[in-house]
Design a protein around this motif. Structure first.
Motif, PDB file in Angstrom:
ATOM      1  N   ASP A  40     -13.553  -8.344 -14.179  1.00 17.08           N
ATOM      2  CA  ASP A  40     -13.303  -7.947 -12.793  1.00 17.08           C
ATOM      3  C   ASP A  40     -13.364  -6.420 -12.720  1.00 17.08           C
ATOM      4  N   THR A  41     -14.570  -5.910 -12.608  1.00 16.28           N
ATOM      5  CA  THR A  41     -14.746  -4.460 -12.725  1.00 16.28           C
ATOM      6  C   THR A  41     -14.108  -3.712 -11.550  1.00 16.28           C
ATOM      7  N   GLU A  42     -14.033  -4.342 -10.382  1.00 10.05           N
ATOM      8  CA  GLU A  42     -13.390  -3.689  -9.227  1.00 10.05           C
ATOM      9  C   GLU A  42     -11.917  -3.413  -9.558  1.00 10.05           C
ATOM     10  N   PHE A  43     -11.277  -4.399 -10.104  1.00  9.72           N
ATOM     11  CA  PHE A  43      -9.867  -4.264 -10.469  1.00  9.72           C
ATOM     12  C   PHE A  43      -9.714  -3.239 -11.605  1.00  9.72           C
ATOM     13  N   ALA A  44     -10.662  -3.257 -12.526  1.00  7.45           N
ATOM     14  CA  ALA A  44     -10.607  -2.300 -13.643  1.00  7.45           C
ATOM     15  C   ALA A  44     -10.643  -0.872 -13.112  1.00  7.45           C
ATOM     16  N   GLU A  45     -11.513  -0.650 -12.118  1.00  7.36           N
ATOM     17  CA  GLU A  45     -11.616   0.699 -11.537  1.00  7.36           C
ATOM     18  C   GLU A  45     -10.289   1.131 -10.921  1.00  7.36           C
ATOM     19  N   LEU A  46      -9.664   0.208 -10.194  1.00 13.50           N
ATOM     20  CA  LEU A  46      -8.376   0.531  -9.566  1.00 13.50           C
ATOM     21  C   LEU A  46      -7.324   0.853 -10.630  1.00 13.50           C
ATOM     22  N   ASP A  72       4.407   7.752   2.040  1.00 13.26           N
ATOM     23  CA  ASP A  72       3.126   7.658   2.754  1.00 13.26           C
ATOM     24  C   ASP A  72       2.511   6.271   2.676  1.00 13.26           C
ATOM     25  N   ARG A  73       2.465   5.731   1.493  1.00 10.13           N
ATOM     26  CA  ARG A  73       1.881   4.385   1.326  1.00 10.13           C
ATOM     27  C   ARG A  73       2.651   3.375   2.136  1.00 10.13           C
ATOM     28  N   GLU A 106      -6.621  -0.296  -1.446  1.00  9.42           N
ATOM     29  CA  GLU A 106      -8.009  -0.775  -1.434  1.00  9.42           C
ATOM     30  C   GLU A 106      -8.076  -2.300  -1.329  1.00  9.42           C
ATOM     31  N   LEU A 107      -7.043  -2.973  -1.793  1.00  8.85           N
ATOM     32  CA  LEU A 107      -7.064  -4.443  -1.757  1.00  8.85           C
ATOM     33  C   LEU A 107      -6.268  -4.998  -0.577  1.00  8.85           C
ATOM     34  N   TYR A 108      -5.429  -4.122  -0.007  1.00  5.75           N
ATOM     35  CA  TYR A 108      -4.571  -4.588   1.087  1.00  5.75           C
ATOM     36  C   TYR A 108      -5.325  -4.452   2.409  1.00  5.75           C
ATOM     37  N   LYS A 109      -6.277  -5.347   2.594  1.00  2.50           N
ATOM     38  CA  LYS A 109      -7.047  -5.316   3.838  1.00  2.50           C
ATOM     39  C   LYS A 109      -7.194  -6.758   4.318  1.00  2.50           C
ATOM     40  N   ASP A 110      -7.398  -6.881   5.580  1.00  2.00           N
ATOM     41  CA  ASP A 110      -7.656  -8.199   6.177  1.00  2.00           C
ATOM     42  C   ASP A 110      -6.694  -9.269   5.675  1.00  2.00           C
ATOM     43  N   VAL A 111      -5.428  -8.929   5.638  1.00  2.00           N
ATOM     44  CA  VAL A 111      -4.471  -9.922   5.152  1.00  2.00           C
ATOM     45  C   VAL A 111      -4.355 -11.022   6.197  1.00  2.00           C
ATOM     46  N   GLN A 112      -4.556 -12.238   5.772  1.00  2.00           N
ATOM     47  CA  GLN A 112      -4.582 -13.361   6.713  1.00  2.00           C
ATOM     48  C   GLN A 112      -3.212 -14.004   6.854  1.00  2.00           C
ATOM     49  N   GLU A 113      -2.467 -13.947   5.777  1.00  2.00           N
ATOM     50  CA  GLU A 113      -1.263 -14.755   5.780  1.00  2.00           C
ATOM     51  C   GLU A 113      -0.052 -13.937   5.350  1.00  2.00           C
ATOM     52  N   TYR A 114       0.951 -13.959   6.174  1.00  2.00           N
ATOM     53  CA  TYR A 114       2.219 -13.324   5.805  1.00  2.00           C
ATOM     54  C   TYR A 114       3.236 -14.436   5.593  1.00  2.00           C
ATOM     55  N   GLU A 115       3.879 -14.415   4.443  1.00  3.84           N
ATOM     56  CA  GLU A 115       4.763 -15.536   4.109  1.00  3.84           C
ATOM     57  C   GLU A 115       6.180 -15.338   4.649  1.00  3.84           C
ATOM     58  N   PHE A 116       6.276 -15.046   5.961  1.00  2.77           N
ATOM     59  CA  PHE A 116       7.617 -14.860   6.531  1.00  2.77           C
ATOM     60  C   PHE A 116       8.426 -16.131   6.385  1.00  2.77           C
ATOM     61  N   GLY A 117       9.742 -15.964   6.214  1.00  3.66           N
ATOM     62  CA  GLY A 117      10.581 -17.126   5.949  1.00  3.66           C
ATOM     63  C   GLY A 117      11.382 -17.510   7.170  1.00  3.66           C
ATOM     64  N   LYS A 136      -3.805  -9.724 -11.081  1.00  5.26           N
ATOM     65  CA  LYS A 136      -4.289  -9.145  -9.817  1.00  5.26           C
ATOM     66  C   LYS A 136      -3.776  -9.940  -8.618  1.00  5.26           C
ATOM     67  N   SER A 137      -3.787 -11.246  -8.734  1.00  4.41           N
ATOM     68  CA  SER A 137      -3.378 -12.076  -7.594  1.00  4.41           C
ATOM     69  C   SER A 137      -1.881 -11.907  -7.306  1.00  4.41           C
ATOM     70  N   GLN A 138      -1.174 -11.268  -8.219  1.00  5.63           N
ATOM     71  CA  GLN A 138       0.258 -11.088  -7.994  1.00  5.63           C
ATOM     72  C   GLN A 138       0.647  -9.662  -7.606  1.00  5.63           C
ATOM     73  N   ILE A 139      -0.292  -8.739  -7.704  1.00  2.72           N
ATOM     74  CA  ILE A 139       0.078  -7.343  -7.393  1.00  2.72           C
ATOM     75  C   ILE A 139      -0.910  -6.630  -6.480  1.00  2.72           C
ATOM     76  N   TRP A 140      -1.920  -7.344  -6.017  1.00  4.10           N
ATOM     77  CA  TRP A 140      -2.980  -6.702  -5.226  1.00  4.10           C
ATOM     78  C   TRP A 140      -2.423  -5.879  -4.071  1.00  4.10           C
ATOM     79  N   TYR A 141      -1.332  -6.337  -3.468  1.00  2.35           N
ATOM     80  CA  TYR A 141      -0.786  -5.678  -2.268  1.00  2.35           C
ATOM     81  C   TYR A 141      -0.278  -4.271  -2.546  1.00  2.35           C
ATOM     82  N   MET A 142      -0.180  -3.922  -3.816  1.00  2.00           N
ATOM     83  CA  MET A 142       0.289  -2.576  -4.129  1.00  2.00           C
ATOM     84  C   MET A 142      -0.855  -1.563  -4.105  1.00  2.00           C
ATOM     85  N   TYR A 143      -2.077  -2.042  -3.932  1.00  2.00           N
ATOM     86  CA  TYR A 143      -3.255  -1.149  -3.911  1.00  2.00           C
ATOM     87  C   TYR A 143      -3.869  -1.183  -2.515  1.00  2.00           C
TER      88      TYR A 143
END
Ligand code: GLU
Length: 540
Positions: A391-397, A539-540, A438-449, A429-436
């Protein structure tokens, strides 16, 4: 015509002086209990779980006893040869840190004093012993064609008789030396068979280190020892090689168990001491309540490449293999958490005779546990190594945000009870993507409780940002502020208060922090929220 003359006629260019080899490959100078054993695959390149399991047990048994573990390539069946097949095997062993003391180190190179370690390079040795057996009257040429053998087989099948070249079916055994000489002079092709001294009505009893005592009828089949291409059969090569390489323990798959009477008979016929045998049952898999062999075709985890692709640490795979190999390992490991596999002594008596059951969930659990005790920098390095390949995209990040990522991996790590969340490197990656970003885009689902309507969520977030948010707060201050925020909006400050009197509140502080957690990450399950917020920064 003497046996010696017959042998010279059959194998004129072969030197039958076997004392050369007996001297060249002397008894090994090792401790009395040292295990000398081997991994002896055909050069088909692909090591599947079954052979990885066997080689793991073999190396463990040898290394636990200061013995020798060597790699022998069994290529007498030239049809099975695959290009770069040896390299594939060597790489698989290397990837799993299974080290060899002797044997093949590349397609053509080897280390050790007991070689050559590739069977096709040992033709002279086998032929010397074949000729020696003919001289001793213990082997003879067989001129039967493939068609004749097939005909006999059909007759035997029809009459429900045992299949094979034995008793009155062993036609060429009865040829006189003169008849043989005639055929040889006529250029008739032949193979060599050994003269089995056994009788099917007699029983032999053998002890297998895994299966226990087993009784077999004696072998009475005159098996082939040298094929028409001058190479030995597996059976004969096994006997010669394991004798000359001074193998003490033959550890192999139990598909060879039925051949054991023949092998022991051959050892005795040659005047060699047979090694100890340990036949490993295949790894099983349960499917629809039924057990079957782990299958290369049906089960992706049967291929060793699976573990690399998934990013399951090699150490975890080996821990898992150890639990499959020795039934007492898990308990030992539970009591000796600071120790490694190397401190555990492999015991043949603790190998399941019926075959371990492959349990993928258990493997992932072991892996999760293993990863949880790694240092953050190591998780970083190994996740990056995995990502560079898959997963070279993730490697770059990971490279761009190196320190940030290490800090992220360090949340709830390097402590007595670390957080166990990553079961393999490919899942990180599937567990931490939201911390980047570059990956936090077009989020479709928010797991509100509990709190999931937009207005409440907006109110909570607005109040938090306007009144309570201060990135420099320490953890206690932050948590107290969360409680103040909860109280201000009509939620209980403590879960306990809420539980005691649910009517009095809209919910509790946990529901409030969940809103923050999901707003920031989209996920309801994350590492410690305070730590995540600290790491994200203002900022983030
Ligand atoms: N070449 C044999 C195999 O691949 C080896 C069996 C043995 O270890 O003796 O099955």
């Amino acid at each position: 015509m003497t046996n010696k003359e017959l042998a010279d006629l059959l194998l004129p260019d072969v030197n039958s002086d076997i004392s050369i080899y007996e001297k060249k490959y002397p008894e090994r100078n090792l401790d009395k209990n040292a295990v000398v054993t081997r991994f002896a695959p055909s050069p088909t390149g692909f090591v599947h779980m079954g052979s990885l399991f066997a080689s793991f047990i073999e190396s463990k048994a040898a290394h636990d006893t200061n013995g020798v573990f060597y790699l022998r390539i069994e290529d007498t069946d030239q049809k099975r040869k695959v290009e770069n097949g040896v390299t594939g095997i060597i790489n698989d062993l290397k990837n799993f840190n299974i080290s060899i003391d002797e044997g093949m180190t590349s397609e053509t190179e080897e280390i050790g004093e007991y070689g050559p370690y590739t069977q096709s390079m040992r033709k002279d040795i086998y032929q010397a012993y074949v000729k020696h057996l003919v001289e001793e009257g213990l082997a003879y040429p067989c001129f039967c064609s493939a068609e004749e053998i097939e005909e006999t087989r059909q007759i035997q099948e029809k009459r429900k008789q045992r299949i094979g070249y034995y008793g009155r079916f062993a036609k060429c055994r009865r040829l006189s030396h003169e008849e043989i000489a005639e055929k040889v002079k006529n250029g008739e092709p032949f193979i060599i068979r050994f003269k089995s001294p056994g009788s099917f009505d007699e029983k032999i009893r053998v002890h297998d280190l895994i299966k226990g005592d087993i009784e077999f009828p004696e072998n009475d089949i005159d098996d082939v020892i040298m094929k028409s291409d001058g190479l030995p059969t597996y059976h004969f090569a096994h006997v010669i090689d394991d004798h000359l390489m001074r193998t003490t323990h033959v550890i192999r798959g139990d598909e060879w168990l039925p051949s054991l009477p023949k092998h022991i008979q051959m050892f005795k016929l040659m005047g060699f001491e047979p090694p100890k045998y340990a036949h490993i049952s295949p790894i099983m898999k349960e499917e629809d309540g039924k057990k079957r062999k782990l299958s290369k075709r049906k089960d992706p985890e049967a291929a060793v490449s699976y573990y690399h692709e998934k990013g399951i640490p090699v150490e975890a795979v080996k821990l898992y293999l150890m639990t499959l190999a020795n039934t007492n390992f898990e308990q030992w490991y539970d009591c000796n958490k600071d120790k490694t596999i190397d401190d555990f002594k492999f015991d043949f008596k603790k190998v399941s005779a019926s075959g371990g059951l492959f349990d993928t969930d258990k493997l992932y659990n072991i892996s999760k546990n293993y990863i949880s005790y790694l240092k953050a920098t190591e998780v970083y390095d190994r996740t990056l190594a995995w990502a560079e390949e898959y997963d070279t995209e993730f490697a770059e990040l990971l490279k761009t945000y190196k320190d940030y990522s290490i800090k992220l991996f360090n949340i709830e790590r390097e402590q007595k009870k670390p957080r166990k969340d990553y079961s393999c490197f490919s899942m990180i990656k599937s567990q931490i993507w939201y911390m980047y970003d570059e990956l936090y885009k077009d989020v479709q689902e928010y797991e509100f409780g509990m709190i999931n309507n937009k207005e409440d969520i907006n109110n909570i977030l607005k109040l938090y940002i306007d009144k309570y948010f201060d990135i420099s707060d320490d953890k206690d201050t932050w948590f107290n502020k969360m409680k103040d925020l909860a109280e201000e909006l009509g939620y209980a400050r403590e879960v306990k208060e809420y539980k005691e009197n649910p009517e009095a509140y809209k919910g509790h502080v946990g529901d409030i922090s969940m809103v923050l957690r999901v707003a920031l990450t989209s996920r309801s399950m994350t590492p410690d929220l305070y730590e995540l917020m600290k790491l994200l920064g203002y900022d983030r």
